[in-house]
Design a protein around this motif. Structure first.
Motif, PDB file in Angstrom:
ATOM      1  N   GLY A   1      -9.169  -3.040 -11.309  1.00 23.67           N
ATOM      2  CA  GLY A   1     -10.287  -4.057 -11.405  1.00 23.67           C
ATOM      3  C   GLY A   1     -11.375  -2.839 -10.751  1.00 23.67           C
ATOM      4  O   GLY A   1     -12.393  -3.925 -10.027  1.00 23.67           O
ATOM      5  N   GLN A   2     -10.938  -2.065  -9.431  1.00 17.88           N
ATOM      6  CA  GLN A   2     -12.034  -1.133  -8.856  1.00 17.88           C
ATOM      7  C   GLN A   2     -12.934   0.099  -9.739  1.00 17.88           C
ATOM      8  O   GLN A   2     -13.875   0.327  -8.869  1.00 17.88           O
ATOM      9  N   LYS A   3     -12.777  -0.215 -10.792  1.00 10.61           N
ATOM     10  CA  LYS A   3     -13.857   1.298 -11.777  1.00 10.61           C
ATOM     11  C   LYS A   3     -15.318   0.426 -11.719  1.00 10.61           C
ATOM     12  O   LYS A   3     -15.518  -0.855 -11.323  1.00 10.61           O
ATOM     13  N   GLY A   4     -15.476   1.349 -11.010  1.00 12.83           N
ATOM     14  CA  GLY A   4     -16.983   1.335 -10.946  1.00 12.83           C
ATOM     15  C   GLY A   4     -17.741   0.970  -9.588  1.00 12.83           C
ATOM     16  O   GLY A   4     -18.374   1.343  -8.921  1.00 12.83           O
ATOM     17  N   LYS A   5     -16.896   0.278  -9.236  1.00  9.15           N
ATOM     18  CA  LYS A   5     -17.315  -0.007  -7.267  1.00  9.15           C
ATOM     19  C   LYS A   5     -16.990   1.134  -6.779  1.00  9.15           C
ATOM     20  O   LYS A   5     -16.290   2.005  -7.503  1.00  9.15           O
ATOM     21  N   LYS A   6     -16.597   0.767  -5.731  1.00 11.00           N
ATOM     22  CA  LYS A   6     -16.201   1.854  -4.529  1.00 11.00           C
ATOM     23  C   LYS A   6     -15.064   2.142  -4.692  1.00 11.00           C
ATOM     24  O   LYS A   6     -13.960   1.873  -4.604  1.00 11.00           O
ATOM     25  N   LYS A   7     -14.730   3.708  -5.009  1.00 11.13           N
ATOM     26  CA  LYS A   7     -13.159   3.621  -5.406  1.00 11.13           C
ATOM     27  C   LYS A   7     -12.374   3.353  -4.173  1.00 11.13           C
ATOM     28  O   LYS A   7     -12.648   3.666  -2.675  1.00 11.13           O
ATOM     29  N   MET A   8     -11.113   3.231  -4.102  1.00  7.68           N
ATOM     30  CA  MET A   8     -10.078   2.545  -2.854  1.00  7.68           C
ATOM     31  C   MET A   8      -9.018   3.795  -3.338  1.00  7.68           C
ATOM     32  O   MET A   8      -8.536   3.861  -4.588  1.00  7.68           O
ATOM     33  N   LYS A   9      -8.517   3.631  -1.870  1.00  6.26           N
ATOM     34  CA  LYS A   9      -7.072   4.326  -1.851  1.00  6.26           C
ATOM     35  C   LYS A   9      -6.034   3.104  -2.798  1.00  6.26           C
ATOM     36  O   LYS A   9      -5.960   2.029  -2.649  1.00  6.26           O
ATOM     37  N   GLY A  10      -4.871   3.847  -3.230  1.00  6.61           N
ATOM     38  CA  GLY A  10      -3.560   2.800  -2.918  1.00  6.61           C
ATOM     39  C   GLY A  10      -3.710   1.572  -2.436  1.00  6.61           C
ATOM     40  O   GLY A  10      -3.728   2.122  -0.871  1.00  6.61           O
ATOM     41  N   PRO A  11      -2.614   0.700  -2.503  1.00  3.30           N
ATOM     42  CA  PRO A  11      -2.590  -0.103  -1.304  1.00  3.30           C
ATOM     43  C   PRO A  11      -1.480   0.235  -0.441  1.00  3.30           C
ATOM     44  O   PRO A  11      -0.473   1.467  -0.950  1.00  3.30           O
ATOM     45  N   TRP A  12      -1.742   0.060   1.591  1.00  4.57           N
ATOM     46  CA  TRP A  12      -0.462   0.023   2.203  1.00  4.57           C
ATOM     47  C   TRP A  12       0.902  -0.715   2.229  1.00  4.57           C
ATOM     48  O   TRP A  12       0.826  -1.861   1.983  1.00  4.57           O
ATOM     49  N   CYS A  13       1.736   0.107   1.699  1.00  5.69           N
ATOM     50  CA  CYS A  13       3.073  -0.535   1.117  1.00  5.69           C
ATOM     51  C   CYS A  13       4.102  -1.322   2.161  1.00  5.69           C
ATOM     52  O   CYS A  13       4.640  -0.491   3.087  1.00  5.69           O
ATOM     53  N   ILE A  14       3.842  -2.456   2.314  1.00  3.79           N
ATOM     54  CA  ILE A  14       5.054  -2.637   3.324  1.00  3.79           C
ATOM     55  C   ILE A  14       6.086  -3.356   3.098  1.00  3.79           C
ATOM     56  O   ILE A  14       5.635  -4.380   2.029  1.00  3.79           O
ATOM     57  N   TYR A  15       7.373  -3.469   3.478  1.00  2.61           N
ATOM     58  CA  TYR A  15       8.459  -4.561   3.445  1.00  2.61           C
ATOM     59  C   TYR A  15       8.793  -4.753   4.190  1.00  2.61           C
ATOM     60  O   TYR A  15       9.019  -4.885   5.459  1.00  2.61           O
ATOM     61  N   PHE A  16       9.127  -6.350   3.776  1.00  5.28           N
ATOM     62  CA  PHE A  16      10.027  -7.239   4.764  1.00  5.28           C
ATOM     63  C   PHE A  16      11.760  -7.507   5.436  1.00  5.28           C
ATOM     64  O   PHE A  16      11.578  -7.011   4.070  1.00  5.28           O
ATOM     65  N   SER A  17      12.125  -6.865   6.297  1.00  2.00           N
ATOM     66  CA  SER A  17      13.598  -6.551   6.317  1.00  2.00           C
ATOM     67  C   SER A  17      13.524  -6.294   7.985  1.00  2.00           C
ATOM     68  O   SER A  17      13.226  -6.329   8.665  1.00  2.00           O
ATOM     69  N   PRO A  18      15.037  -7.028   8.119  1.00  2.00           N
ATOM     70  CA  PRO A  18      15.470  -6.685  10.062  1.00  2.00           C
ATOM     71  C   PRO A  18      15.185  -5.526  10.009  1.00  2.00           C
ATOM     72  O   PRO A  18      15.987  -5.427  11.341  1.00  2.00           O
ATOM     73  N   ARG A  19      15.942  -4.432   9.392  1.00  2.00           N
ATOM     74  CA  ARG A  19      15.802  -2.981   9.723  1.00  2.00           C
ATOM     75  C   ARG A  19      14.481  -2.324  10.033  1.00  2.00           C
ATOM     76  O   ARG A  19      14.585  -1.366  10.802  1.00  2.00           O
TER      77      ARG A  19
END
Ligand code: 4G1
Length: 234
Positions: free
Chosen positions: A90-108
């Motif tokens: 979906g970003q093609k043509g638009k400004k180059k975007m890095k991959g997402p910052w991936c967050i996992y929710f966990s009690p640890r």
């Protein structure tokens, strides 16, 4: 006349077995307004759709034995990679975007604090993974997750409520999400009092069932009011 204001926005992809849980909290009030204004682009992905076999299985028994089930790494990574590929497409043509910052929710994970919310708010793309059952296979955390995050020490049924807490805390940091008044108030709040606790609030009526508003707040003396509030947060 075109207003000269940059338009930073954030994309958030949420991977969850229960996308319906997010309907209420994110479609009301400030968050809904932010989404309508295009400041927040939140998309939900049903992990069940990536499940295996006739029953779209997403979990399996833990190696080493023990109670409960663990979410399978093949299912989760398939989902993560598809969502990232779709986002980059979906970003093609638009400004180059890095991959997402991936967050996992966990009690640890490390506990979410205001400073962390402010740092995460600077990312332009978040991928939030919500666990269920006993959690997810550790290899997903080791290979695909940038940050493991907890909202507190208690037992929950899943990572959906933590994800909503993070979205709320992060969204209000995005420029334009809060109204002018709200963000001005926030600024003076953090300047005067730091990121400590809040002071007590009062509004009309001045006398409610015999309970009076502290007189200093009616004095009009801003120095003294500031001093009183400062004393209340210690
Ligand atoms: C052991 C709490 C297990 C829980 C010890 C805060 C809690 C995610 C959070 C659990 C979760 C403690 C969180 C527990 C959470 C996988 C799905 C883990 C639900 C799960 C203190 C269940 N902040 N909990 N286990 O609650 O995801 O982010």
């Amino acid at each position: 006349m075109a207003e000269h204001r940059y338009n930073p926005s954030m994309r958030i992809d949420v991977l969850t077995l229960f996308p319906g849980m997010f309907e209420g909290p994110l479609t009301e009030s400030i968050l809904q307004r932010a989404r309508e204004q295009g400041l927040l682009d939140i998309r939900f992905h049903d992990l069940r759709q990536f499940g295996l076999g006739k029953y779209h299985q997403v979990d399996d028994a833990p190696y080493g034995g023990g109670a409960g089930m663990v979410m399978r790494p093949d299912v989760l990574v398939q989902a993560i990679e598809e969502v990232i590929a779709e986002g980059l497409e979906g970003q093609k043509g638009k400004k180059k975007m890095k991959g997402p910052w991936c967050i996992y929710f966990s009690p640890r994970g490390k506990k979410l604090k205001q400073a962390k919310a402010e740092r995460v708010a600077k990312k332009e793309w978040l991928l939030l993974l919500c666990g269920h059952y006993e959690g997810i296979d550790q290899r997903v955390i080791d290979g695909w997750i940038d940050e493991e995050m907890s909202i507190g020490d208690y037992v929950l049924t899943g990572g959906e409520l933590p994800a909503m807490v993070l979205i709320d805390a992060v969204a209000r940091q995005i420029p334009g999400v809060l109204g002018k008044d709200e963000s001005a108030e926030q600024e003076s709040f953090s300047k005067a009092l730091g990121r400590k606790k809040e002071y007590p609030h009062y509004t009309r009526p001045e006398d409610f069932r015999g309970m009076k508003v502290p007189p200093v707040l009616l004095s009009g003396n801003h120095k003294e009011i500031e001093c009183w509030r400062q004393a209340q947060v210690q």
